[in-house]
Scaffold this motif. Structure first.
Motif, mmCIF file in Angstrom:
data_model
loop_
_atom_site.group_PDB
_atom_site.id
_atom_site.type_symbol
_atom_site.label_atom_id
_atom_site.label_comp_id
_atom_site.label_asym_id
_atom_site.label_seq_id
_atom_site.Cartn_x
_atom_site.Cartn_y
_atom_site.Cartn_z
ATOM 1 N N LEU A 1 0.836 -1.197 0.000
ATOM 2 C CA LEU A 1 0.000 0.000 0.000
ATOM 3 C C LEU A 1 0.875 1.253 0.000
ATOM 4 N N ASN A 2 1.962 1.210 0.769
ATOM 5 C CA ASN A 2 2.887 2.335 0.791
ATOM 6 C C ASN A 2 3.501 2.565 -0.581
ATOM 7 N N GLN A 3 3.766 1.477 -1.309
ATOM 8 C CA GLN A 3 4.300 1.606 -2.658
ATOM 9 C C GLN A 3 3.308 2.298 -3.579
ATOM 10 N N LEU A 4 2.020 1.969 -3.436
ATOM 11 C CA LEU A 4 1.000 2.644 -4.245
ATOM 12 C C LEU A 4 1.007 4.144 -3.999
ATOM 13 N N VAL A 5 1.171 4.535 -2.737
ATOM 14 C CA VAL A 5 1.190 5.959 -2.389
ATOM 15 C C VAL A 5 2.478 6.611 -2.878
ATOM 16 N N SER A 6 3.631 5.974 -2.558
ATOM 17 C CA SER A 6 4.932 6.569 -2.886
ATOM 18 C C SER A 6 5.136 6.709 -4.388
ATOM 19 N N ASP A 7 4.635 5.739 -5.163
ATOM 20 C CA ASP A 7 4.822 5.780 -6.613
ATOM 21 C C ASP A 7 3.732 6.571 -7.336
ATOM 22 N N GLY A 8 2.803 7.134 -6.592
ATOM 23 C CA GLY A 8 1.788 8.002 -7.189
ATOM 24 C C GLY A 8 0.670 7.278 -7.909
ATOM 25 N N HIS A 9 0.493 5.989 -7.636
ATOM 26 C CA HIS A 9 -0.617 5.263 -8.269
ATOM 27 C C HIS A 9 -1.961 5.670 -7.677
ATOM 28 N N VAL A 10 -1.956 6.167 -6.443
ATOM 29 C CA VAL A 10 -3.154 6.688 -5.779
ATOM 30 C C VAL A 10 -2.811 8.060 -5.222
ATOM 31 N N ALA B 1 7.935 -16.962 -11.405
ATOM 32 C CA ALA B 1 8.149 -15.855 -10.467
ATOM 33 C C ALA B 1 6.895 -14.989 -10.388
ATOM 34 N N TYR B 2 6.702 -14.387 -9.215
ATOM 35 C CA TYR B 2 5.554 -13.499 -9.040
ATOM 36 C C TYR B 2 5.730 -12.239 -9.884
ATOM 37 N N LEU B 3 4.663 -11.849 -10.556
ATOM 38 C CA LEU B 3 4.676 -10.621 -11.336
ATOM 39 C C LEU B 3 4.397 -9.431 -10.418
ATOM 40 N N PRO B 4 4.897 -8.235 -10.751
ATOM 41 C CA PRO B 4 4.623 -7.056 -9.926
ATOM 42 C C PRO B 4 3.114 -6.812 -9.824
ATOM 43 N N PHE B 5 2.638 -6.601 -8.616
ATOM 44 C CA PHE B 5 1.192 -6.399 -8.438
ATOM 45 C C PHE B 5 0.708 -5.142 -9.136
ATOM 46 N N THR B 6 1.611 -4.191 -9.364
ATOM 47 C CA THR B 6 1.219 -2.947 -10.042
ATOM 48 C C THR B 6 0.914 -3.166 -11.521
ATOM 49 N N ASP B 7 1.284 -4.347 -12.064
ATOM 50 C CA ASP B 7 0.940 -4.649 -13.464
ATOM 51 C C ASP B 7 -0.563 -4.795 -13.646
ATOM 52 N N PHE B 8 -1.291 -4.963 -12.551
ATOM 53 C CA PHE B 8 -2.714 -5.268 -12.648
ATOM 54 C C PHE B 8 -3.596 -4.148 -12.104
ATOM 55 N N LEU B 9 -3.041 -2.944 -12.046
ATOM 56 C CA LEU B 9 -3.850 -1.794 -11.652
ATOM 57 C C LEU B 9 -4.917 -1.524 -12.712
#
Length: 434
Positions: A150-159, A367-375
Motif C-alpha cells: 500500500l505504501n508503494q501505491l502511495v509513494s509511486d503516485g498510483h493513488v 516468479a511473481y509478477l509485480p502487483f502494479t501490473d494489474f492496476l
C-alpha cells in the motif's frame, strides 16, 4: 548478524550460546547505556533476552530486543538511536494499557511463547494479564492489505494518498463513504477463522449497501445528461410536487421537486434501437418522470455528426400523481430541472485491480509478477453532473442515494457547499461481474 545466524541453529538443530551471553549485569547495563548515548555505530551491537538457545521454537533462542538505528522518529525526532523490537514491546505495551485480548494474525502464533515469557518476567502494572489470540488475516479479492505494498501505491503516485477512496485503509474507506455500521456488518458476515479467509469484494459492498439503504436519504441526479425540452410546458398549468427524502422514514422530511421547460435525463434512458424488454424512452414512447408527469418523446434532434443532442417531448398534464387513462406506462426515470439543478463534480470509483489476487500472479518462469501490473486504469474517473438543488447545500461527509444510480458521499476533504464534490460509495447492486 552473520554470527547470530550461525549460532541460532535451524528448525531441526539447536542453537548455541553467544560468547557474550554470560556477561555480568553491570557490564550489560554499561554497554546498554552507551548504546543509548550513541557510542556505537548502527547495527554493531544488540541487546538480547537470555532465554534458551536449545528451544524448539527459534523465537525463544535469545531474541534481540533492542538494536541501534539512527532514524528520525515522528514522535521523538532524533533523540533516540536505539529502538525496541516489536516482539518485546508488544507484551509490555499491552500490560501497561490494560489490554485483555491481544488479537493477532496467524503468523504471530509461534511468537506467543515469547509474549508469555515477557509477561512472566516483568512486573505487570495491572491485575488482568493479557492473552494473545491468533486468527487468519482477512483478505479481499481485487485488493491488497500489505502495508508495504500500500505504501508503494502511495509513494509511486498510483493513488492520491493513504485516504484515496480506492484504498482499503480506514481513512480511504471513510472518504469513500463506508459507514462504521456497514463495516461491522461486513466483519460479522466474514467471520473469524484459523484457515485462509479470502472474501469477495461483493460481500463488503453488499454490507455497505444494505446499511445505507436504510440510513441514506434520496435525491435525484443525472450523471450523463441529455437535454429534454418539454414543448407544452406552461407556467400556469405545469406543476411541481413534493417528494420524501426516504420512502420509509418520514422523519427525514421531504423536499420540493421543481419542473421547468428544460430538464435533463440520463442519456442511457433513451434509445432509438430498442433492446428486448426496453421500458424507457424512445421516439413515440412514453415514460413517467419520477414524482411528476408522464411524458411522450415526439422528436430526437441530432447534430451534424448524427449524435442526439436534444429530445423534444410533450407532457400529459392529466397524469400528475395518477395513472394515464387507457394505457399502461411501465417506465419511470429520474431527471432534474435544468433551471433549478446544482452542478456537481462526481468521482466514480471501481475496483483498484483487474485480477482477484494481484500479488499472487506468476509469470511463465514461475516468479511473481509485480502487483502494479494489474492496476485498473478505469478505477477512478471524475465527471460533471447535475443534481437537485439540495446537493448544493450539504456539509462534508453527507451520504445520499442518487435514485437509480447508487450511494454517494460528499468528499470530506474537497467538498464545499458552493462547489459540491461527491464520491461514489457503491452501486445499487453488484454490477462488477457484468
Amino acid at each position: 548478524a552473520e554470527e547470530m545466524r550461525e549460532y541460532r541453529g535451524t528448525l531441526t538443530e539447536p542453537g548455541k550460546n553467544s560468547p557474550y551471553r554470560d556477561r555480568s549485569v553491570e557490564e550489560n547495563l554499561d554497554l546498554f547505556y552507551k548504546m543509548r548515548d550513541g557510542a556505537f555505530p548502527d547495527g554493531s551491537k544488540t541487546l538480547r533476552l537470555k532465554i534458551d538457545m536449545t528451544s524448539g521454537n527459534v523465537n525463544m533462542r535469545d531474541p534481540v530486543i533492542y538494536r541501534i538505528r539512527r532514524a528520525h522518529h515522528h514522535n521523538t525526532g532524533d533523540k533516540w538511536c536505539i529502538y525496541p523490537m516489536y516482539d518485546y514491546t508488544h507484551a509490555i505495551s499491552d500490560a501497561i494499557e490494560g489490554i485483555t485480548h491481544s488479537l493477532c494474525t496467524l503468523e504471530f502464533e509461534a511468537h506467543r511463547p515469547l509474549y508469555d515469557w515477557v509477561l512472566d518476567n516483568i512486573p505487570a502494572p495491572h491485575p488482568t494479564r493479557p492473552r494473545q489470540y491468533e486468527f487468519s488475516r482477512l483478505e479481499l479479492l481485487y485488493s491488497i492489505t500489505s502495508k508495504r505494498k500500500l505504501n508503494q501505491l502511495v509513494s509511486d503516485g498510483h493513488v492520491s494518498g493513504w485516504d484515496d477512496p480506492r484504498m482499503p485503509t480506514i481513512s480511504g474507506m471513510r472518504r469513500r463513504g463506508y459507514t462504521p455500521e456497514g463495516l461491522r456488518l461486513f466483519a460479522k458476515r466474514a467471520g473469524i477463522s484459523k484457515s485462509e479467509n479470502v472474501v469477495d469484494m461483493s460481500v463488503l459492498e453488499g454490507a455497505i449497501r444494505e446499511e445505507l439503504e436504510n440510513s441514506a436519504p434520496r435525491l435525484m441526479a443525472v450523471l450523463n445528461p441529455i437535454k429534454v425540452t418539454l414543448t407544452n410546458f406552461s407556467d400556469g398549468l405545469t406543476q411541481s410536487r413534493s417528494a420524501p427524502f426516504h420512502p420509509h422514514h418520514e422523519e427525514m422530511g421531504e423536499r420540493e421537486v421543481p419542473i421547468a421547460k428544460t430538464i435533463y435525463i440520463e442519456a442511457d434512458d433513451f434509445s432509438e434501437n430498442l433492446p428486448a424488454g426496453w421500458q424507457r424512452l424512445t421516439v413515440g414512447g412514453e415514460v413517467r418522470l419520477r414524482y411528476s408527469y408522464v411524458i411522450k418523446c415526439d422528436e430526437a434532434v441530432k447534430d451534424g455528426n448524427g449524435n442526439i443532442v436534444e429530445l423534444k417531448c410533450s407532457i400529459d398534464h392529466d397524469t400528475l400523481g395518477k395513472k394515464p387513462e387507457g394505457r399502461k406506462v411501465k417506465g419511470v426515470i429520474h431527471w432534474v430541472s435544468a433551471e433549478h439543478a446544482a452542478e456537481i463534480k462526481v468521482r466514480l470509483y471501481e475496483r483498484l485491480f483487474t485480477v482477484e489476487r494481484p500479488d499472487a500472479v506468476r509469470g511463465e518462469d514461475g516468479a511473481y509478477l509485480p502487483f502494479t501490473d494489474f492496476l485498473n486504469p478505469e478505477s477512478a474517473k471524475e465527471i460533471t453532473a447535475y443534481a437537485e438543488a439540495t446537493a448544493g447545500n450539504l456539509p462534508a461527509e453527507s451520504r445520499w442515494q442518487f435514485e437509480r444510480l447508487g450511494y454517494f458521499v460528499t468528499d470530506r476533504r474537497d467538498h464545499r457547499p458552493d462547489a459540491p464534490v461527491f464520491n461514489r460509495t457503491v452501486g445499487l447492486k453488484d454490477t462488477w461481474q457484468k
